[in-house]
Design an enzyme around this catalytic site. Structure first.
Site, PDB file in Angstrom:
ATOM      1  N   LYS A  21       0.909   4.136  -2.846  1.00 30.89           N
ATOM      2  CA  LYS A  21       0.506   5.503  -2.509  1.00 30.89           C
ATOM      3  C   LYS A  21       1.669   6.497  -2.693  1.00 30.89           C
ATOM      4  O   LYS A  21       1.445   7.655  -3.029  1.00 30.89           O
ATOM      5  CB  LYS A  21      -0.045   5.557  -1.079  1.00 30.89           C
ATOM      6  CG  LYS A  21      -1.366   4.783  -0.903  1.00 30.89           C
ATOM      7  CD  LYS A  21      -2.472   5.349  -1.774  1.00 30.89           C
ATOM      8  CE  LYS A  21      -3.833   4.717  -1.489  1.00 30.89           C
ATOM      9  NZ  LYS A  21      -4.890   5.244  -2.366  1.00 30.89           N
ATOM     10  N   TYR A  24       0.837  -1.207   0.000  1.00 31.35           N
ATOM     11  CA  TYR A  24       0.000   0.000   0.000  1.00 31.35           C
ATOM     12  C   TYR A  24       0.872   1.257   0.000  1.00 31.35           C
ATOM     13  O   TYR A  24       0.624   2.205  -0.752  1.00 31.35           O
ATOM     14  CB  TYR A  24      -0.894  -0.071   1.235  1.00 31.35           C
ATOM     15  CG  TYR A  24      -1.911   1.038   1.391  1.00 31.35           C
ATOM     16  CD1 TYR A  24      -3.054   1.074   0.575  1.00 31.35           C
ATOM     17  CD2 TYR A  24      -1.775   2.018   2.369  1.00 31.35           C
ATOM     18  CE1 TYR A  24      -4.007   2.064   0.745  1.00 31.35           C
ATOM     19  CE2 TYR A  24      -2.721   3.009   2.539  1.00 31.35           C
ATOM     20  CZ  TYR A  24      -3.844   3.032   1.724  1.00 31.35           C
ATOM     21  OH  TYR A  24      -4.786   4.005   1.898  1.00 31.35           O
TER      22      TYR A  24
HETATM   23  P1  NDP Z   1     -13.432   2.018   1.253  1.00 26.10           P
HETATM   24  O1  NDP Z   1     -12.885   0.656   1.367  1.00 26.10           O
HETATM   25  O2  NDP Z   1     -14.514   2.464   2.175  1.00 26.10           O
HETATM   26  O3  NDP Z   1     -13.908   2.280  -0.248  1.00 26.10           O
HETATM   27  C1  NDP Z   1     -13.076   1.956  -1.329  1.00 26.10           C
HETATM   28  C2  NDP Z   1     -13.755   2.319  -2.611  1.00 26.10           C
HETATM   29  O4  NDP Z   1     -12.921   1.900  -3.683  1.00 26.10           O
HETATM   30  C3  NDP Z   1     -15.080   1.638  -2.762  1.00 26.10           C
HETATM   31  O5  NDP Z   1     -16.011   2.529  -3.338  1.00 26.10           O
HETATM   32  C4  NDP Z   1     -14.772   0.507  -3.730  1.00 26.10           C
HETATM   33  O6  NDP Z   1     -15.888   0.235  -4.523  1.00 26.10           O
HETATM   34  C5  NDP Z   1     -13.672   1.104  -4.589  1.00 26.10           C
HETATM   35  N1  NDP Z   1     -12.857   0.064  -5.198  1.00 26.10           N
HETATM   36  C6  NDP Z   1     -12.056  -0.834  -4.561  1.00 26.10           C
HETATM   37  N2  NDP Z   1     -11.490  -1.655  -5.451  1.00 26.10           N
HETATM   38  C7  NDP Z   1     -11.936  -1.264  -6.680  1.00 26.10           C
HETATM   39  C8  NDP Z   1     -11.713  -1.727  -8.008  1.00 26.10           C
HETATM   40  N3  NDP Z   1     -10.909  -2.759  -8.264  1.00 26.10           N
HETATM   41  N4  NDP Z   1     -12.345  -1.099  -9.025  1.00 26.10           N
HETATM   42  C9  NDP Z   1     -13.157  -0.055  -8.790  1.00 26.10           C
HETATM   43  N5  NDP Z   1     -13.415   0.426  -7.559  1.00 26.10           N
HETATM   44  C10 NDP Z   1     -12.812  -0.172  -6.515  1.00 26.10           C
HETATM   45  O7  NDP Z   1     -12.168   2.988   1.347  1.00 26.10           O
HETATM   46  P2  NDP Z   1     -12.015   4.494   1.842  1.00 26.10           P
HETATM   47  O8  NDP Z   1     -13.196   5.297   1.469  1.00 26.10           O
HETATM   48  O9  NDP Z   1     -11.554   4.468   3.231  1.00 26.10           O
HETATM   49  O10 NDP Z   1     -10.753   4.934   0.966  1.00 26.10           O
HETATM   50  C11 NDP Z   1     -10.866   5.640  -0.248  1.00 26.10           C
HETATM   51  C12 NDP Z   1      -9.473   6.030  -0.713  1.00 26.10           C
HETATM   52  O11 NDP Z   1      -8.823   6.792   0.312  1.00 26.10           O
HETATM   53  C13 NDP Z   1      -8.561   4.841  -0.984  1.00 26.10           C
HETATM   54  O12 NDP Z   1      -7.747   5.105  -2.091  1.00 26.10           O
HETATM   55  C14 NDP Z   1      -7.719   4.752   0.282  1.00 26.10           C
HETATM   56  O13 NDP Z   1      -6.488   4.150   0.049  1.00 26.10           O
HETATM   57  C15 NDP Z   1      -7.575   6.210   0.639  1.00 26.10           C
HETATM   58  N6  NDP Z   1      -7.258   6.446   2.027  1.00 26.10           N
HETATM   59  C16 NDP Z   1      -8.132   6.078   3.020  1.00 26.10           C
HETATM   60  C17 NDP Z   1      -7.808   6.295   4.349  1.00 26.10           C
HETATM   61  C18 NDP Z   1      -8.716   5.927   5.458  1.00 26.10           C
HETATM   62  O14 NDP Z   1      -8.314   6.122   6.622  1.00 26.10           O
HETATM   63  N7  NDP Z   1      -9.904   5.436   5.241  1.00 26.10           N
HETATM   64  C19 NDP Z   1      -6.530   6.915   4.709  1.00 26.10           C
HETATM   65  C20 NDP Z   1      -5.697   7.263   3.592  1.00 26.10           C
HETATM   66  C21 NDP Z   1      -6.068   7.030   2.308  1.00 26.10           C
HETATM   67  P3  NDP Z   1     -16.455  -1.231  -4.878  1.00 26.10           P
HETATM   68  O15 NDP Z   1     -16.287  -2.081  -3.686  1.00 26.10           O
HETATM   69  O16 NDP Z   1     -17.856  -0.927  -5.282  1.00 26.10           O
HETATM   70  O17 NDP Z   1     -15.623  -1.645  -6.035  1.00 26.10           O
END
Ligand code: NDP
Length: 247
Positions: free
Chosen positions: A159, A155
């Protein structure tokens, strides 16, 4: 504020968490938001929330690790709306494992979604924005890309790479009136961080300057600034939204 009226935004990973909040925020500012992800029901729910609030949105389901599907989706959005003004690359996953035990597929899966996925969606979108001579791209990175984290080598690598990509694209696309920025959230309360135990959360709070976990709205506000009129001279930056976890 209706400062994004007439603009078309694509938000990846808009089926829940940060992406859903970003989609809702941009729609509240008047943008037509294309919500993407894999889970159709959850995407429909995001669109319903936006419609109920008087906003304009639609959903498209595709996997960002599939380059052909990504290109096709961006092309179709452009055909339907005639423009793509904003792209928020938010879709991301984690597959945590200590490095010496990390399976090649755990490494590959994270890189495929969190890094290759951004390439797949951004390249066709950037071509459209270049022809338009305007656009805003925001990549959701993570403070982990700058700090590293035991158990998250895959990860952190993805990132960190996003930050290099952001800075390079900012240089390549600036002359076409396209800004490219990254946001580095800290710990935001979503499904991704739901697995943290109370003890882990307590320890985490001691590392924060602002002693609370972040909300999805905290991140959405930062995106809103970068894609809105106030962000027009901001490019190539990494905006930490981490409550001071990383300073
Ligand atoms: P969630 O796990 O809640 O949501 C992730 C989203 O990404 C979902 O909408 C999922 O949709 C989508 N997704 C995952 N894999 C795929 C794929 N192969 N194709 C298309 N869509 C995909 O994560 P967060 O909201 O917490 O995180 C969002 C972003 O922020 C990420 O990039 C994460 O790394 C980053 N981030 C989050 C932090 C946190 O503390 N939460 C901290 C730092 C960064 P679906 O399942 O419908 O495909």
């Amino acid at each position: 504020m209706a400062d994004l009226v007439g603009q078309v935004a694509i938000v990846t990973g808009a089926s829940r968490g940060i992406g859903r909040a970003v989609a809702r925020k941009l729609a509240a500012q008047g943008a037509t938001v294309v919500c993407t992800g894999r889970n159709r029901e959850a995407l429909e729910e995001t669109v319903s929330m936006i419609s109920a609030a008087g906003g304009a949105a639609e959903w498209v389901s595709f996997d960002v690790s599939d380059g052909v599907a990504a290109r096709e989706t961006v092309r179709e959005v452009h055909q339907r709306h005639g423009r793509v003004d904003i792209l928020v690359n938010n879709a991301g996953i984690t597959r945590d494992q200590i490095f010496v035990r990390m399976k090649p597929e755990e490494w590959r899966d994270v890189l495929s979604v969190d890094l290759d996925g951004v390439f797949h969606v951004t390249q066709p979108a950037a071509k459209i924005m270049m022809r338009q001579r305007s656009g805003r791209i925001v990549n959701i990175s993570s403070v982990i890309g700058m700090m590293g984290n035991a158990g998250q080598a895959n990860y952190a690598a993805a990132k960190a790479a996003l930050i290099g990509l952001t800075k390079s694209l900012a240089r390549e696309l600036g002359s076409r009136n396209i800004t490219v920025n990254a946001i580095a959230p800290g710990y935001i309360e979503t499904e991704m961080t739901a697995a943290l135990t109370d003890a882990q959360k307590e320890t985490l709070l001691t590392a924060l300057a602002i002693p609370r976990l972040g909300t999805v709205e905290d991140v959405a506000e930062a995106v809103s600034f970068l894609v809105g009129p106030g962000g027009s001279y901001v490019t190539g930056v990494v905006l930490n939204v981490s409550g001071g976890l990383y300073i």
